[in-house]
Motif scaffolding. Structure first.
Motif, PDB file in Angstrom:
ATOM      1  N   GLN A  13       0.824  -1.207   0.000  1.00  0.00           N
ATOM      2  CA  GLN A  13       0.000   0.000   0.000  1.00  0.00           C
ATOM      3  C   GLN A  13       0.860   1.261   0.000  1.00  0.00           C
ATOM      4  OE1 GLN A  13      -2.428  -0.641   3.451  1.00  0.00           O
ATOM      5  NE2 GLN A  13      -3.986  -1.795   2.322  1.00  0.00           N
ATOM      6  N   GLU A  14       1.945   1.224   0.754  1.00  0.00           N
ATOM      7  CA  GLU A  14       2.849   2.375   0.785  1.00  0.00           C
ATOM      8  C   GLU A  14       3.549   2.564  -0.557  1.00  0.00           C
ATOM      9  OE1 GLU A  14       4.442   5.731   2.460  1.00  0.00           O
ATOM     10  OE2 GLU A  14       2.905   4.433   3.308  1.00  0.00           O
ATOM     11  N   SER A  39      -3.581   1.052  -9.706  1.00  0.00           N
ATOM     12  CA  SER A  39      -4.753   0.420  -9.087  1.00  0.00           C
ATOM     13  C   SER A  39      -4.378  -0.525  -7.955  1.00  0.00           C
ATOM     14  CB  SER A  39      -5.580  -0.305 -10.143  1.00  0.00           C
ATOM     15  OG  SER A  39      -4.791  -1.229 -10.835  1.00  0.00           O
ATOM     16  N   SER A  40      -3.243  -1.208  -8.072  1.00  0.00           N
ATOM     17  CA  SER A  40      -2.806  -2.068  -6.972  1.00  0.00           C
ATOM     18  C   SER A  40      -1.345  -2.435  -7.150  1.00  0.00           C
ATOM     19  CB  SER A  40      -3.666  -3.341  -6.874  1.00  0.00           C
ATOM     20  OG  SER A  40      -3.442  -4.158  -7.992  1.00  0.00           O
ATOM     21  N   VAL A  41      -0.756  -2.911  -6.057  1.00  0.00           N
ATOM     22  CA  VAL A  41       0.627  -3.381  -6.048  1.00  0.00           C
ATOM     23  C   VAL A  41       0.647  -4.696  -5.290  1.00  0.00           C
ATOM     24  CG1 VAL A  41       2.976  -2.914  -5.270  1.00  0.00           C
ATOM     25  CG2 VAL A  41       1.586  -1.054  -6.146  1.00  0.00           C
ATOM     26  N   GLU A  42       1.278  -5.703  -5.880  1.00  0.00           N
ATOM     27  CA  GLU A  42       1.453  -6.989  -5.215  1.00  0.00           C
ATOM     28  C   GLU A  42       2.944  -7.182  -4.972  1.00  0.00           C
ATOM     29  OE1 GLU A  42      -0.231 -10.050  -7.620  1.00  0.00           O
ATOM     30  OE2 GLU A  42      -2.263  -9.238  -7.458  1.00  0.00           O
ATOM     31  N   VAL A  43       3.311  -7.401  -3.713  1.00  0.00           N
ATOM     32  CA  VAL A  43       4.709  -7.566  -3.334  1.00  0.00           C
ATOM     33  C   VAL A  43       4.953  -9.032  -3.024  1.00  0.00           C
ATOM     34  CG1 VAL A  43       6.481  -6.828  -1.709  1.00  0.00           C
ATOM     35  CG2 VAL A  43       4.732  -5.236  -2.403  1.00  0.00           C
ATOM     36  N   SER A  44       6.107  -9.567  -3.449  1.00  0.00           N
ATOM     37  CA  SER A  44       6.447 -10.950  -3.144  1.00  0.00           C
ATOM     38  C   SER A  44       6.719 -11.112  -1.656  1.00  0.00           C
ATOM     39  CB  SER A  44       7.659 -11.389  -3.970  1.00  0.00           C
ATOM     40  OG  SER A  44       8.795 -10.642  -3.601  1.00  0.00           O
ATOM     41  N   ARG A  45       6.748 -12.337  -1.204  1.00  0.00           N
ATOM     42  CA  ARG A  45       6.920 -12.598   0.229  1.00  0.00           C
ATOM     43  C   ARG A  45       8.251 -12.075   0.758  1.00  0.00           C
ATOM     44  NH1 ARG A  45       5.532 -18.320   2.206  1.00  0.00           N
ATOM     45  NH2 ARG A  45       5.053 -17.165   4.100  1.00  0.00           N
ATOM     46  N   LEU A  47       9.814  -9.538  -0.461  1.00  0.00           N
ATOM     47  CA  LEU A  47       9.833  -8.097  -0.769  1.00  0.00           C
ATOM     48  C   LEU A  47      10.874  -7.716  -1.817  1.00  0.00           C
ATOM     49  CD1 LEU A  47       9.494  -6.673   2.853  1.00  0.00           C
ATOM     50  CD2 LEU A  47       7.687  -7.219   1.232  1.00  0.00           C
ATOM     51  N   SER A  48      11.258  -8.665  -2.667  1.00  0.00           N
ATOM     52  CA  SER A  48      12.251  -8.338  -3.687  1.00  0.00           C
ATOM     53  C   SER A  48      11.621  -8.016  -5.042  1.00  0.00           C
ATOM     54  CB  SER A  48      13.253  -9.481  -3.841  1.00  0.00           C
ATOM     55  OG  SER A  48      12.591 -10.663  -4.227  1.00  0.00           O
ATOM     56  N   TYR A  49      10.367  -8.366  -5.240  1.00  0.00           N
ATOM     57  CA  TYR A  49       9.673  -8.086  -6.494  1.00  0.00           C
ATOM     58  C   TYR A  49       8.308  -7.466  -6.199  1.00  0.00           C
ATOM     59  CZ  TYR A  49      13.114 -11.203  -8.541  1.00  0.00           C
ATOM     60  OH  TYR A  49      14.289 -11.776  -8.915  1.00  0.00           O
ATOM     61  N   ALA A  50       7.896  -6.582  -7.098  1.00  0.00           N
ATOM     62  CA  ALA A  50       6.576  -5.973  -6.961  1.00  0.00           C
ATOM     63  C   ALA A  50       5.916  -5.889  -8.331  1.00  0.00           C
ATOM     64  CB  ALA A  50       6.685  -4.584  -6.347  1.00  0.00           C
ATOM     65  N   LYS A  51       4.676  -6.319  -8.398  1.00  0.00           N
ATOM     66  CA  LYS A  51       3.859  -6.151  -9.597  1.00  0.00           C
ATOM     67  C   LYS A  51       3.017  -4.905  -9.390  1.00  0.00           C
ATOM     68  CE  LYS A  51       3.268 -11.018 -10.745  1.00  0.00           C
ATOM     69  NZ  LYS A  51       2.276 -12.099 -10.927  1.00  0.00           N
ATOM     70  N   VAL A  52       3.166  -3.971 -10.299  1.00  0.00           N
ATOM     71  CA  VAL A  52       2.434  -2.710 -10.211  1.00  0.00           C
ATOM     72  C   VAL A  52       1.397  -2.705 -11.330  1.00  0.00           C
ATOM     73  CG1 VAL A  52       2.623  -0.206 -10.214  1.00  0.00           C
ATOM     74  CG2 VAL A  52       4.503  -1.581  -9.311  1.00  0.00           C
ATOM     75  N   LEU A  96      10.541  -3.495  -9.851  1.00  0.00           N
ATOM     76  CA  LEU A  96       9.179  -3.169 -10.274  1.00  0.00           C
ATOM     77  C   LEU A  96       8.876  -3.753 -11.643  1.00  0.00           C
ATOM     78  CD1 LEU A  96       9.210   0.596  -9.274  1.00  0.00           C
ATOM     79  CD2 LEU A  96       8.368  -1.314  -7.926  1.00  0.00           C
ATOM     80  N   ASN A  97       7.726  -4.366 -11.763  1.00  0.00           N
ATOM     81  CA  ASN A  97       7.193  -4.834 -13.040  1.00  0.00           C
ATOM     82  C   ASN A  97       5.824  -4.207 -13.218  1.00  0.00           C
ATOM     83  OD1 ASN A  97       9.328  -6.590 -13.730  1.00  0.00           O
ATOM     84  ND2 ASN A  97       8.533  -8.108 -12.302  1.00  0.00           N
ATOM     85  N   PHE A  98       5.628  -3.514 -14.342  1.00  0.00           N
ATOM     86  CA  PHE A  98       4.363  -2.829 -14.594  1.00  0.00           C
ATOM     87  C   PHE A  98       3.474  -3.674 -15.494  1.00  0.00           C
ATOM     88  CE2 PHE A  98       7.142   0.617 -13.338  1.00  0.00           C
ATOM     89  CZ  PHE A  98       6.321   1.359 -12.516  1.00  0.00           C
TER      90      PHE A  98
END
Length: 120
Positions: A13-14, A39-45, A47-52, A96-98
């Motif tokens: 969320q941050e 619209s949302s962000v999903e972070v891996s367990r 915290l090394s990858y994030a889907k934006v 970050l992956n968009f």
């Protein structure tokens, strides 16, 4: 286990909030001359990858607009990540992956179908 899930949720969320601010104020790419919503962000367990997940709002939106917007975001990924590292106090800033979020477009399609059935 629950605390870890809450932490990743708070971090996602941050990150969503910070990326929204960065896209509004810091990115001056002419390919992104439109309103962009995170619209949302999903972070891996770990915290090394994030889907934006992003949505683009433009008068004439087509597949070409979406592809160019995603290319522009992917090319500025490093810059966005460096700005995130300045604004957030994390040991690891995720890569970050968009991705394009088509949920709004799907919602409009469903609303149109419902309106058509009401008229008949």
């Amino acid at each position: 286990m629950i605390r870890e899930c809450n932490r990743s949720l708070r971090i996602s969320q941050e990150i969503q909030k910070e990326i929204t601010i960065i896209l509004q104020r810091k990115i001056n790419d002419p390919r992104l001359n439109m309103m962009i919503t995170v619209s949302s962000v999903e972070v891996s367990r770990d915290l090394s990858y994030a889907k934006v997940f992003v949505t683009f709002f433009k008068e004439k939106q087509n597949l070409h607009t979406i592809e160019n917007g995603l290319k522009a975001l992917k090319s500025s990924c490093g810059y966005i990540r460096s700005l995130l590292s300045k604004n957030m106090k994390l040991r690891i800033i995720p890569l970050l992956n968009f991705f394009y979020d088509s949920s709004i477009k799907n919602g409009e399609y469903i609303c149109n179908l419902i309106d058509k059935t009401k008229l008949t």
